[in-house]
Design a protein around this motif. Structure first.
Motif, PDB file in Angstrom:
ATOM      1  N   ASN A 119      39.060 -10.119 -29.285  1.00 47.52           N
ATOM      2  CA  ASN A 119      38.698 -10.670 -30.582  1.00 47.52           C
ATOM      3  C   ASN A 119      37.231 -11.083 -30.575  1.00 47.52           C
ATOM      4  N   PRO A 120      36.333 -10.098 -30.455  1.00 47.10           N
ATOM      5  CA  PRO A 120      34.918 -10.443 -30.387  1.00 47.10           C
ATOM      6  C   PRO A 120      34.441 -11.028 -31.713  1.00 47.10           C
ATOM      7  N   LEU A 121      33.552 -11.999 -31.641  1.00 48.96           N
ATOM      8  CA  LEU A 121      33.097 -12.650 -32.860  1.00 48.96           C
ATOM      9  C   LEU A 121      31.696 -12.209 -33.262  1.00 48.96           C
ATOM     10  N   HIS A 122      30.793 -12.191 -32.308  1.00 50.53           N
ATOM     11  CA  HIS A 122      29.408 -11.884 -32.655  1.00 50.53           C
ATOM     12  C   HIS A 122      29.263 -10.393 -32.969  1.00 50.53           C
ATOM     13  N   PRO A 123      28.479 -10.059 -33.988  1.00 48.19           N
ATOM     14  CA  PRO A 123      28.311  -8.633 -34.324  1.00 48.19           C
ATOM     15  C   PRO A 123      27.818  -7.812 -33.131  1.00 48.19           C
ATOM     16  N   TYR A 124      27.019  -8.432 -32.269  1.00 50.08           N
ATOM     17  CA  TYR A 124      26.531  -7.693 -31.106  1.00 50.08           C
ATOM     18  C   TYR A 124      27.671  -7.367 -30.147  1.00 50.08           C
ATOM     19  N   THR A 125      28.521  -8.350 -29.893  1.00 46.43           N
ATOM     20  CA  THR A 125      29.661  -8.103 -29.009  1.00 46.43           C
ATOM     21  C   THR A 125      30.543  -7.010 -29.593  1.00 46.43           C
ATOM     22  N   LYS A 126      30.735  -7.081 -30.903  1.00 46.37           N
ATOM     23  CA  LYS A 126      31.569  -6.062 -31.560  1.00 46.37           C
ATOM     24  C   LYS A 126      30.969  -4.677 -31.368  1.00 46.37           C
ATOM     25  N   MET A 127      29.637  -4.619 -31.540  1.00 47.38           N
ATOM     26  CA  MET A 127      28.990  -3.321 -31.400  1.00 47.38           C
ATOM     27  C   MET A 127      29.133  -2.799 -29.965  1.00 47.38           C
ATOM     28  N   LEU A 128      28.961  -3.699 -28.996  1.00 47.39           N
ATOM     29  CA  LEU A 128      29.114  -3.285 -27.599  1.00 47.39           C
ATOM     30  C   LEU A 128      30.501  -2.698 -27.362  1.00 47.39           C
ATOM     31  N   ILE A 129      31.498  -3.425 -27.834  1.00 49.19           N
ATOM     32  CA  ILE A 129      32.868  -3.017 -27.530  1.00 49.19           C
ATOM     33  C   ILE A 129      33.214  -1.696 -28.199  1.00 49.19           C
ATOM     34  N   THR A 130      32.750  -1.497 -29.431  1.00 48.15           N
ATOM     35  CA  THR A 130      33.089  -0.228 -30.069  1.00 48.15           C
ATOM     36  C   THR A 130      32.270   0.932 -29.510  1.00 48.15           C
ATOM     37  N   SER A 131      31.183   0.638 -28.795  1.00 50.46           N
ATOM     38  CA  SER A 131      30.368   1.739 -28.274  1.00 50.46           C
ATOM     39  C   SER A 131      30.838   2.229 -26.924  1.00 50.46           C
ATOM     40  N   ILE A 132      31.703   1.471 -26.272  1.00 49.53           N
ATOM     41  CA  ILE A 132      32.126   1.880 -24.938  1.00 49.53           C
ATOM     42  C   ILE A 132      33.165   2.987 -25.057  1.00 49.53           C
TER      43      ILE A 132
ATOM     44  N   MET B 248      34.373   9.239 -16.255  1.00 50.16           N
ATOM     45  CA  MET B 248      35.475   9.960 -16.891  1.00 50.16           C
ATOM     46  C   MET B 248      35.573   9.643 -18.374  1.00 50.16           C
ATOM     47  N   ALA B 249      35.142   8.446 -18.766  1.00 47.52           N
ATOM     48  CA  ALA B 249      35.256   8.083 -20.178  1.00 47.52           C
ATOM     49  C   ALA B 249      34.393   8.986 -21.055  1.00 47.52           C
ATOM     50  N   CYS B 250      33.235   9.412 -20.563  1.00 48.81           N
ATOM     51  CA  CYS B 250      32.436  10.318 -21.409  1.00 48.81           C
ATOM     52  C   CYS B 250      33.089  11.671 -21.524  1.00 48.81           C
ATOM     53  N   HIS B 251      33.739  12.106 -20.464  1.00 52.40           N
ATOM     54  CA  HIS B 251      34.434  13.385 -20.548  1.00 52.40           C
ATOM     55  C   HIS B 251      35.541  13.303 -21.593  1.00 52.40           C
ATOM     56  N   ALA B 252      36.263  12.190 -21.572  1.00 48.62           N
ATOM     57  CA  ALA B 252      37.350  12.025 -22.539  1.00 48.62           C
ATOM     58  C   ALA B 252      36.804  12.085 -23.956  1.00 48.62           C
ATOM     59  N   GLU B 253      35.585  11.602 -24.117  1.00 46.29           N
ATOM     60  CA  GLU B 253      35.036  11.485 -25.459  1.00 46.29           C
ATOM     61  C   GLU B 253      34.696  12.839 -26.072  1.00 46.29           C
ATOM     62  N   ILE B 254      34.024  13.735 -25.327  1.00 42.94           N
ATOM     63  CA  ILE B 254      33.561  14.955 -26.004  1.00 42.94           C
ATOM     64  C   ILE B 254      34.027  16.277 -25.399  1.00 42.94           C
ATOM     65  N   CYS B 255      34.547  16.279 -24.166  1.00 44.59           N
ATOM     66  CA  CYS B 255      34.775  17.578 -23.526  1.00 44.59           C
ATOM     67  C   CYS B 255      36.048  18.274 -24.020  1.00 44.59           C
ATOM     68  N   ASP B 256      36.018  19.600 -23.982  1.00 47.97           N
ATOM     69  CA  ASP B 256      37.225  20.372 -24.272  1.00 47.97           C
ATOM     70  C   ASP B 256      38.009  20.599 -22.998  1.00 47.97           C
ATOM     71  N   ARG B 257      37.270  20.953 -21.941  1.00 51.27           N
ATOM     72  CA  ARG B 257      37.917  21.169 -20.654  1.00 51.27           C
ATOM     73  C   ARG B 257      37.169  20.381 -19.599  1.00 51.27           C
TER      74      ARG B 257
END
Lengths: 325, 318
Positions: free
Chosen positions: A246-259, B213-222
């Motif tokens: 449950n991230p609160l700060h917009p920066y934390t949210k952005m980090l989490i969705t970018s991973i 591995m997470a980047c592979h999951a994101e865009i790779c086909d194989r």
């Protein structure tokens, strides 16, 4: 407050850049008004931030390698400069570090045994056969076979082995606080988990860890509490589960969705849009009093530009953002 | 699907005083036209060396004792260097590892891009500049970047300049070696999506080397899973993640930290040395399913389901 192990009170750090005459002389505000504390109970506190956010400055301040420009850092209620002046040996014994690079911490001319023997000698841990027994025990504790490790030179060992010898050194010294500055970023995935599990084990031995990383994933795995730092300011902190789920700060949210999630069924559905007018690298030299995330924040308001919000408590977390005023 | 590139039993060795370091030791794989193929594995498994071998951009003491690489029916490794050079960039291009640091810091981006274009084609400076501009545009960078020096851009943006450079001449295949390592997470996401675009918008085949591995999951086909200079498993991304077959793949996946689950399991033991790979299956000293045959005989990579190959005695193949 005084029964905490380590306390940062409004710590700021300014580095001066040297220039020629008037030209090029400037300052970099590495840390701004940073306050946090580690509890006296053993815990793992993670400090998560991107490169240049001031993580390593905090690390150097704790070790006493730098002095804060303003504010105070207390260890067990006494300031670090006081510790280093009067009880330096004791402080070093209690506060130990593991660095990021397992290749650079060894002197290539000496056998790796030396780092363990030095620790024993410096801190008068034991002598003779007792010392040898302790070395064996500490190497075994981190999953290394002493016979295969002792007597070798650093270049004969892999990065994972070298980093684990550093761990066994911690096991030998048994400090009160371990500062781990990106300890796994140079290790292979299969070894990371094993290394991180040792940090957890240390907690049971009464060693608190201050885990500095850019990787939210590993922080989530081992930390009890997480602090998010951005451009010298701590923006959010709280129990790990709360901050991640449950991230609160917009920066934390952005980090989490970018991973990226290691699951092809959960690919990103959105796209990153970068404002091309702000292409130039942010130099980090700004000393504006506003929120450092102002330029990139989609919720930015006028007041964010020149004011930094005070710390607000929301549920279990603490956040510095005007959205929660 | 058409095979655009085929690697046959490629070996890439390094001469050392202790003998040959067999970084890539008999790799066969096919790259299909228009796909994103991920090459995964831990450090030292030979994934970068494989790409360098395929593109023949290695330098001594590295050498290729045997192996063949077919591109559109041409065997690349036996081509004279001058002819191979003409294929590079135009047909097969490359985004090197740590490419944000591969730009010359004292030369403007414009010159560096155009220099690359003009040394591989016979067009005028003006045409080359147009190509550079359109390449930058395709990766979402404004034209003023040409006027900048590398230090004026952040690491992620420099990396995008390198991706732009790699597509200037409209190649068929782009090899990207660890394209997002060392970047902040938002930049990682942006650059991964840019790589995805190369295929989606321009139909370029992408071969991506990455340890994450997470980047592979994101865009790779194989995905190809490499370990100790060999390919242990090949399959579609969905298959590999939902049902990993090889014990190493299983271990690798459970060692990937994620915000989804708070558990991790490492693989015990240490990666072997390329100077002396273990006998039989190279993973056997660390494998929890080890059988007697694994120590003696080397399993071959064989197809167990359509489009799915694995080199492990658990799936037959004595």
């Amino acid at each position: 407050m005084n029964d905490s192990l380590l306390t940062f009170q409004n710590v700021s750090k300014v580095f001066r850049r040297v220039g020629f005459g008037f030209l090029g002389r400037s300052t970099v505000q590495a840390l701004k008004d940073v306050s946090f504390s580690l509890s006296s109970e053993p815990e793992v506190l993670a400090l998560v931030g991107e490169s240049g956010s001031g993580k390593s400055t905090i690390c150097r301040l704790i070790l006493g390698l730098e002095e804060p420009t303003s504010g105070e850092i207390l260890y067990k209620g006494r300031s670090i400069s006081d510790w280093l002046k009067n009880n330096k040996k004791e402080y070093i014994r209690e506060v130990q570090i593991i660095f990021q690079d397992p290749y650079e911490v060894y002197n290539p001319f000496y056998r790796v045994d030396r780092v363990l023997w030095m620790a024993i000698e410096k801190f008068n841990i034991a002598s003779g056969s007792e010392a040898e027994r302790l070395i064996y025990e500490s190497l075994e504790a981190v999953g290394l076979r002493p016979r295969e490790i002792l007597g070798r030179y650093p270049h004969q060992l892999s990065g994972g082995e070298r980093q684990r010898i550093m761990l066994s050194r911690i096991y030998l010294i048994k400090p009160r606080l371990l500062v781990a500055d990106e300890p796994v970023s140079m290790l292979d995935a299969s070894l990371r988990a094993i290394f991180l599990d040792h940090l957890r084990e240390f907690k049971k031995l009464g060693i608190s860890s201050f885990y500095i990383t850019h990787d939210l994933n590993t922080a989530y795995y081992i930390a009890d509490r997480i602090m998010i730092i951005y451009s010298g300011r701590i923006l959010e902190r709280g129990p790990t589960e709360d901050v991640i789920k449950n991230p609160l700060h917009p920066y934390t949210k952005m980090l989490i969705t970018s991973i990226p999630v290691p699951d092809p069924n959960k690919r990103w559905q959105d796209r990153v849009v970068i404002d091309v007018t702000k292409l130039q690298k942010v130099s980090g030299g700004e000393t504006a009093d506003g929120c450092p995330f102002y330029n990139r924040c989609q919720f930015a308001m006028d007041k964010c530009e020149n004011n930094f919000p005070i710390t607000k408590r929301v549920n279990n977390q603490e956040v510095n953002c005007f959205l929660y005023e | 699907m058409n095979t655009i590139l085929e690697v046959e039993n490629l070996k890439v060795y390094f001469k050392t005083i202790l003998g040959d370091a067999k970084s890539v030791d008999g790799v066969s794989l096919k790259v299909f036209e228009g796909e994103i193929l991920g090459i995964a594995g831990e450090s030292g498994c030979g994934k970068s060396t494989l790409v360098e071998g395929v593109l023949k951009i290695y330098k001594p003491p590295c050498y290729i004792p045997e192996g063949k690489v077919y591109y559109k029916g041409i065997e690349l490794l036996s081509l004279p260097e001058e002819e191979f050079r003409r294929l590079r960039w135009k047909e097969l291009s490359y985004v090197p590892q740590g490419s944000m640091n591969s730009l010359n810091p004292v030369i403007k981006i414009e010159e560096q891009m155009i220099d690359g274009i003009m040394s591989h084609t016979d067009i005028s400076y003006r045409e080359a500049k147009e190509l550079a501009l359109s390449a930058l545009n395709s990766v979402g960078m404004p034209p003023d970047v040409l006027e900048m020096y590398p230090h004026e851009l952040s690491g992620g943006m420099r990396q995008r300049v390198c991706i732009a450079m790699s597509i200037c001449l409209n190649p068929k295949i782009v090899f990207a070696d660890e394209p997002i390592t060392g970047l902040d997470v938002v930049m990682q996401k942006l650059n991964l999506q840019t790589l995805g675009d190369l295929r989606d918008r321009f139909g370029i085949t992408v071969v991506m080397v990455a340890h994450d591995m997470a980047c592979h999951a994101e865009i790779c086909d194989r995905i190809c899973i490499m370990y100790a200079g060999k390919i242990l498993e090949v399959g579609s991304t969905f298959d590999i993640f939902s049902d990993p077959l090889h014990p190493y793949t299983k271990g690798l996946l459970s060692a990937v930290p994620s915000l989804e689950k708070r558990e991790l399991k490492g693989i015990p033991g240490l990666a072997p040395s390329p100077l002396e790979w273990p006998s039989g299956c190279r993973f056997h000293p660390r494998c929890s399913y080890k059988m007697k045959i694994c120590e003696e005989q080397e399993p071959i990579l064989k197809e167990v389901q359509p489009g799915r190959s694995v080199a492990c005695f658990l799936y037959g193949g004595e």
